[in-house]
Design a protein around this motif. Structure first.
Motif, short mmCIF file in Angstrom:
data_model
loop_
_atom_site.label_atom_id
_atom_site.label_comp_id
_atom_site.label_asym_id
_atom_site.label_seq_id
_atom_site.Cartn_x
_atom_site.Cartn_y
_atom_site.Cartn_z
N LEU A 172 0.83 -1.21 0.00
CA LEU A 172 0.00 0.00 0.00
C LEU A 172 0.86 1.26 0.00
CD1 LEU A 172 -2.88 -0.59 2.55
CD2 LEU A 172 -3.07 -0.06 0.12
N ARG A 173 1.81 1.27 0.90
CA ARG A 173 2.68 2.44 1.01
C ARG A 173 3.41 2.68 -0.30
NH1 ARG A 173 6.20 0.91 5.11
NH2 ARG A 173 4.57 -0.15 6.24
N LEU A 185 -6.63 1.08 -5.75
CA LEU A 185 -6.03 -0.06 -5.04
C LEU A 185 -7.08 -1.10 -4.66
CD1 LEU A 185 -3.41 1.83 -2.86
CD2 LEU A 185 -3.12 0.64 -5.02
N VAL A 186 -8.26 -0.61 -4.28
CA VAL A 186 -9.32 -1.56 -3.92
C VAL A 186 -9.88 -2.22 -5.17
CG1 VAL A 186 -11.61 -1.80 -2.90
CG2 VAL A 186 -9.87 -0.37 -1.77
N THR A 187 -10.14 -1.40 -6.20
CA THR A 187 -10.69 -1.94 -7.45
C THR A 187 -9.75 -2.97 -8.06
OG1 THR A 187 -11.63 0.24 -7.82
CG2 THR A 187 -11.74 -1.30 -9.65
N ARG A 193 -10.48 -3.54 1.94
CA ARG A 193 -10.87 -2.42 2.78
C ARG A 193 -11.49 -2.97 4.05
NH1 ARG A 193 -11.94 2.86 0.78
NH2 ARG A 193 -12.72 2.13 -1.21
N GLY A 194 -10.86 -2.70 5.19
CA GLY A 194 -11.38 -3.18 6.47
C GLY A 194 -11.90 -2.03 7.31
N GLN A 195 -12.24 -2.32 8.57
CA GLN A 195 -12.78 -1.26 9.43
C GLN A 195 -11.75 -0.18 9.71
OE1 GLN A 195 -14.23 -3.55 12.74
NE2 GLN A 195 -16.30 -3.64 11.88
N TYR A 199 -5.81 -2.54 3.65
CA TYR A 199 -4.70 -3.43 4.01
C TYR A 199 -4.28 -4.20 2.75
CZ TYR A 199 -8.55 -6.77 3.96
OH TYR A 199 -9.62 -7.51 3.58
N ASP A 200 -3.03 -4.64 2.74
CA ASP A 200 -2.53 -5.46 1.63
C ASP A 200 -3.30 -6.78 1.57
OD1 ASP A 200 -0.63 -3.58 1.14
OD2 ASP A 200 1.09 -4.79 1.77
N ARG A 201 -3.71 -7.17 0.39
CA ARG A 201 -4.44 -8.43 0.30
C ARG A 201 -3.53 -9.62 0.61
NH1 ARG A 201 -9.18 -9.86 -1.16
NH2 ARG A 201 -9.53 -7.79 -1.99
#
Ligand code: ZN
Length: 636
Positions: A172-173, A185-187, A193-195, A199-201
């Protein structure tokens, strides 16, 4: 923001459409300026996908898709127009210019299509992971995993293997630092995507980049390395995204595609390390599915590459599965799917249940090549697996074996192989040939009438065309049938160039002039739409529309196909001559049929009666009409 029109034209003109399409479909020359292959957009066994490089166009006569090279890329890779043009421009090394739509400030060139961004993100991630594997102390477990399986540093580099750091946000960084947005990044599936945010998958795993046919990284497969990994699954994959569809990706296909197309052979293995082991051992046609079974979409993709159109007996698919129960089940399921292949399908099982990776470790490259060579036909494997569960030393066991195995033989697609398998089955069972032959014949009848195979699968019937759902009589006829060909050519002319056909003769064609049921139905639609008199008063597209409307649903697809098939003439004069003669030829076939009927009627009737005289007069009239037709056909 739009790409400038002249740039789009430039890209379209400079691109070799056959090369772009050739990445996905094996094309063969089919006459001057024309190429053919298996359609990537529908399931077929005989090529109806046409590419015309001089025109820069493609069209499939099976599913009726078509367009230019941009439209092809849009469809096959689910791209927007701009993304497709950008991809082509990148391939040409051409810098696109964008329209400044609102007139405010310069166009922002960096605002490229979403897909391109996601591909970029994956490429960046793959580089990052590979770098981590080579340099990070944490990656020791990953390097050891590879070394234990006989993969050195060069092998890791060749396949782009990498390491996903354990921290959970290292990638991510890295990507944020390169200006990728959270949405991207999510797409892309690279992040979840967490609470508490993203986070990296993949965390603390060995990762393999999965590429599409064009070589772009579209996803990753990730192997568990650490005992404390909270995710138990041995393998994780990228979830389905815009780029990545697990039912359609095959690991290694980007590396294998040239050999697959050249040798017309593909070897399907089970895992990433198996693909690596095969390629390193010289079996460069190996691919693997990614976290899913080998399914119908995979078959379509593979078949397109090996050109499995039934014209080449060499085309071959080899499955390697573990010899254990799960592997056998997978093999038997593949037999069900196999009915969709024309290619010879085989299975290779190592004697001591080793997969190609283990085999290479234990016995070297040669052993992997031998494993693939030692393949046996899938049907033989299926039968032997079935028999292996029975005690063939007892009469009951042999009868049960016969009952279980006969349907497999009955379902062999190539009918000419069945007698041989019947004999072999008798040998395996230790039975006389005759009762086995009877059991197979009985099973064939059962397969045909129930439409079900031994495990309830689909029958092996006519599946060559997507319109298999049509009523039997209305299916697209065999293109090699000469009568069907003449009738098709005439209908093409009646639909496409009504002002060039001999209108009176065309309108005089009777209800039964067309013999092929599907074409007869189309002809009825032409009559119902008003025939040539109406056709000549409409624009070509309005006429085609009118006929399509008059046609029953079942043949509408055929009408649309007949409307776009290119006519074989390159000058207006040649076209007029062609249209004239094909319509007269149908008339000739019709009158010849009438003459045949009248002949037998004359012979049956009492020679002196009035009925006979009438029939004889009709016969004479028909004969003279036919003579006249023939004169006109040859006279042009
Ligand atoms: Zn198609």
């Amino acid at each position: 923001m739009r790409i400038r029109r002249e740039d789009v034209d430039h890209v379209r003109e400079r691109t070799h459409i056959e090369e772009v399409i050739g990445e996905h479909v094996t094309l063969k020359a089919a006459g001057i300026g024309s190429m053919k292959g298996l359609c990537p957009f529908h399931d077929e066994k005989t090529p109806s996908f046409n590419v015309r490089p001089p025109l820069g166009r493609w069209h499939c006569f099976g599913c009726d898709e078509g367009g230019d090279v941009i439209a092809f890329l849009q469809r096959i890779d689910h791209l927007t127009f701009a993304e497709a043009v950008e991809r082509l421009a990148a391939g040409l090394g051409y810098s696109l210019r964008y329209e400044d739509d609102d007139g405010r400030g310069p166009a922002r060139r960096e605002q490229v299509g979403q897909r391109q961004r996601l591909v970029e993100a994956h490429r960046t991630a793959a580089e990052y992971y590979a770098d981590q594997l080579a340099t990070s102390p944490d990656a020791l477990a990953g390097r050891r995993f590879l070394a234990e399986r006989g993969f050195d540093r060069d092998a890791a580099v060749r396949f782009g293997v990498g390491f996903a750091p354990r921290s959970g946000e290292a990638l991510l960084r890295h990507l944020r630092g390169r200006a990728f947005t959270e949405d991207e990044l999510v797409t892309s599936g690279l992040a979840g995507r967490g609470q508490r945010g993203l986070y990296d998958r993949f965390r603390g795993r060995l990762v393999w980049p999965i590429r599409d046919l064009a070589g772009d990284v579209v996803g990753f497969g990730a192997r568990r390395l650490f005992e404390d990994d909270r995710i138990e699954a041995k393998y994780l994959n990228t979830p389905d995204t815009v780029l990545y569809k697990k039912s359609q990706v095959l690991y290694g296909l980007d590396l294998a595609k040239r050999e697959v197309a050249r040798l017309r052979k593909v070897v399907v293995v089970e895992g990433y390390t198996d693909v690596m082991a095969c390629h390193l051992s010289g079996v460069e046609t190996a691919v693997a599915t990614c976290g899913t079974a080998f399914g119908a979409d995979h078959i379509r993709i593979v078949r397109r590459l090996i050109g499995d159109d039934g014209s080449n007996a060499r085309a071959e698919v080899v499955f390697t599965f573990d010899g254990d129960a799960a592997g056998q089940k997978a093999a038997l399921r593949a037999f069900e799917e196999d009915q969709r292949f024309v290619a010879q399908t085989s299975i290779a099982v190592a004697r001591d249940n080793m997969d190609p990776c283990e085999l290479r470790q234990a016995r070297g490259d040669e052993a992997v090549r031998e494993l693939v060579e030692s393949r046996q036909p899938l049907v033989e494997f299926a039968i032997r697996s079935t028999l292996a569960t029975l005690d063939l030393d007892t009469a009951e066991g042999r009868v049960a074996g016969l009952r279980a195995a006969a349907p497999w033989v009955a379902r062999i697609r190539d009918v000419s192989l069945r007698p041989e398998y019947t004999r072999m089955l008798a040998g395996w069972l230790g039975m006389e040939a005759e009762p086995v032959r009877r059991a197979v014949a009985q099973a064939s009848r059962a397969v045909r009438s129930s439409g079900a195979g031994p495990s309830g699968g689909r029958a092996t019937g006519h599946e060559d065309h997507p319109e298999g759902a049509l009523p039997a009589g209305l299916r697209r006829p065999d293109p090699r049938d000469p009568v069907a060909r003449i009738e098709r050519e005439a209908l093409e002319c009646l639909l496409q160039v009504p002002d060039l056909v001999p209108a009176e003769d065309a309108d005089a064609l009777g209800e039964d002039a067309f013999e092929v049921p599907a074409y007869r139905t189309v002809h009825h639609a032409i009559r119902a739409a008003g025939g040539m008199a109406v056709a000549r008063s409409l624009t070509p597209s309005a006429w085609a529309e009118a006929v399509a409307e008059a046609a029953p649903d079942a043949v509408r697809q055929i009408v649309s196909e007949l409307t776009v098939l290119p006519l074989p003439a390159d000058t207006d004069e040649a076209l007029a001559r062609y249209a004239w003669s094909v319509v007269l030829r149908v008339a000739e076939v019709e009158v010849t049929r009438v003459i045949g009927n009248l002949h037998s009627r004359v012979q049956r009737l009492d020679q002196a009666g009035p009925e006979a005289e009438e029939a004889f007069a009709d016969l004479m009239a028909a004969e003279s009409y036919r003579r006249a037709l023939r004169d006109r056909i040859t006279g042009g």
